[in-house]
Write a protein that holds these residues in place. Structure first.
Motif, short mmCIF file in Angstrom:
data_model
loop_
_atom_site.label_atom_id
_atom_site.label_comp_id
_atom_site.label_asym_id
_atom_site.label_seq_id
_atom_site.Cartn_x
_atom_site.Cartn_y
_atom_site.Cartn_z
N SER A 1 0.84 -1.20 0.00
CA SER A 1 0.00 0.00 0.00
C SER A 1 0.87 1.24 0.00
CB SER A 1 -0.90 0.01 1.24
OG SER A 1 -1.56 1.26 1.36
N ARG A 2 0.44 2.25 -0.72
CA ARG A 2 1.15 3.52 -0.76
C ARG A 2 0.39 4.62 -0.02
NH1 ARG A 2 5.25 3.86 -5.05
NH2 ARG A 2 5.62 1.74 -5.79
N LEU A 3 -0.52 4.21 0.82
CA LEU A 3 -1.24 5.13 1.70
C LEU A 3 -0.83 4.84 3.14
CD1 LEU A 3 -3.48 7.19 2.44
CD2 LEU A 3 -5.10 5.28 2.39
N SER B 1 -8.38 1.24 5.28
CA SER B 1 -7.44 1.89 4.37
C SER B 1 -6.46 0.91 3.73
CB SER B 1 -6.64 2.95 5.12
OG SER B 1 -5.69 2.34 5.99
N LYS B 2 -6.29 -0.27 4.35
CA LYS B 2 -5.32 -1.27 3.93
C LYS B 2 -3.89 -0.78 4.05
CE LYS B 2 -8.58 -3.37 0.65
NZ LYS B 2 -8.82 -3.77 -0.77
N THR B 3 -3.69 0.23 4.89
CA THR B 3 -2.35 0.77 5.08
C THR B 3 -1.45 -0.26 5.76
OG1 THR B 3 -1.08 2.64 5.95
CG2 THR B 3 -2.82 1.77 7.37
N GLN B 4 -0.15 -0.07 5.57
CA GLN B 4 0.84 -0.93 6.22
C GLN B 4 1.79 -0.13 7.11
OE1 GLN B 4 1.78 -2.66 2.21
NE2 GLN B 4 1.99 -4.53 3.38
N ALA C 1 -11.40 6.53 4.52
CA ALA C 1 -10.15 5.77 4.41
C ALA C 1 -10.16 4.89 3.16
CB ALA C 1 -9.94 4.92 5.66
N LYS C 2 -11.31 4.27 2.90
CA LYS C 2 -11.45 3.46 1.69
C LYS C 2 -11.29 4.33 0.44
CE LYS C 2 -14.75 0.17 3.72
NZ LYS C 2 -16.15 -0.34 3.63
N SER D 1 -7.70 5.20 -0.16
CA SER D 1 -6.97 4.03 -0.64
C SER D 1 -7.18 3.84 -2.14
CB SER D 1 -7.44 2.78 0.12
OG SER D 1 -6.78 1.63 -0.35
N VAL E 1 -5.37 6.69 -4.13
CA VAL E 1 -3.92 6.49 -4.22
C VAL E 1 -3.59 5.44 -5.27
CG1 VAL E 1 -1.93 5.57 -2.97
CG2 VAL E 1 -3.40 7.27 -1.89
N GLU E 2 -4.35 4.36 -5.27
CA GLU E 2 -4.11 3.31 -6.23
C GLU E 2 -4.37 3.78 -7.66
OE1 GLU E 2 -5.29 -1.36 -7.10
OE2 GLU E 2 -5.96 -0.37 -5.26
#
Length: 256
Positions: free
Chosen positions: A13-15, A35-38, A220-221, A224, A227-228
């Motif tokens: 993820s780039r968020l 958000s699937k953030t890491q 947040a979704k 995400s 960003v993608e």
């Protein structure tokens, strides 16, 4: 979406998300998951050693696959930043640090001289340094040369949600730096995130625009997805990118 490499970590993820300003830790945790953030930023100021773990922020951010990024928010100079980073390394058990030095409490603008000095010292002490800075291509290059793992230029003053107020400077930073460029501060809408991703920045960090929205989980979704899509558009080479490249202008980057 292509992987992002920062120091010894790989991110899908780039968020990236900030963790302040949410109405509750539970809501923060739901937004992080959505958000699937890491990677999430955390502040020493928000740790309460008197609270049991089940009631603390750490319950929601210390998760498998989630990189903690302590920040030095609140410090006024390099000396204080180094001290805060060493405390954070002990408290959070990570040598990653988001370096923030903003002595002016009104505008929270990063101090470029103290930020550079702190970066030099922290790198020597074995930290992975991610410095928050103004969008100055010369300063960002100096931070890269000092050993920063990435640079985190602001799109607009922190907390303003005004979007991209320095587009040409950000383009220059992307063109100049050979380390990841993560836009931090000022993004107020998913469209802002898509815009900077289309310019070739490597990732974005968002807090206020998600935490203070009407529905942080859905926002947040949305970020995400933005960003993608912005990254995909950049890799597909927008017409604007191709026109700039054909004209010979230096204000473009094709770092894939």
């Amino acid at each position: 979406m292509s992987k992002l490499y920062i120091a010894d970590k790989i991110f899908e993820s780039r968020l990236f998300l900030g963790t302040s300003k949410f109405n509750s830790y539970e809501l923060m945790g739901e937004a992080i998951a959505a958000s699937k953030t890491q990677m999430v930023t955390v502040s020493m100021k928000r740790l309460d050693p008197d609270k049991p773990h089940k009631d603390s922020m750490m319950k929601y951010v210390r998760k498998p696959g989630l990189q903690l990024l302590p920040n030095t928010s609140g410090v006024r100079n390099a000396k204080e930043a180094v001290f805060a980073a060493e405390l954070a390394r002990s408290a959070f058990e990570t040598n990653w640090i988001k370096l923030e030095i903003h002595p002016d409490p009104t505008y929270l603008l990063p101090d470029p001289i103290e930020t550079y000095n702190a970066t030099v010292e922290l790198v020597q002490k074995g930290f992975v340094v991610l410095p928050y800075t103004i969008a100055d291509p010369l300063l960002c290059k100096r931070l890269e040369e000092a050993g920063a793992a990435c640079v985190m230029p602001m799109a607009a003053p922190i907390g303003t949600s005004k979007g991209v107020s320095n587009k040409d400077l950000l383009r220059m930073v992307v063109e100049t730096c050979n380390i990841p460029v993560i836009v931090d501060a000022g993004l107020g809408a998913p469209s802002h995130a898509a815009e900077v991703m289309e310019m070739g920045v490597d990732a974005v960090l968002v807090n206020t625009a998600i935490a203070r929205s009407g529905n942080p989980v859905e926002m947040a979704k949305a970020f995400s997805m933005a960003v993608e899509s912005g990254r995909m558009a950049y890799l597909a080479e927008l017409t604007e990118q191709r026109d700039i490249a054909d004209s010979g202008s230096p204000l473009t980057s094709y770092r894939l």
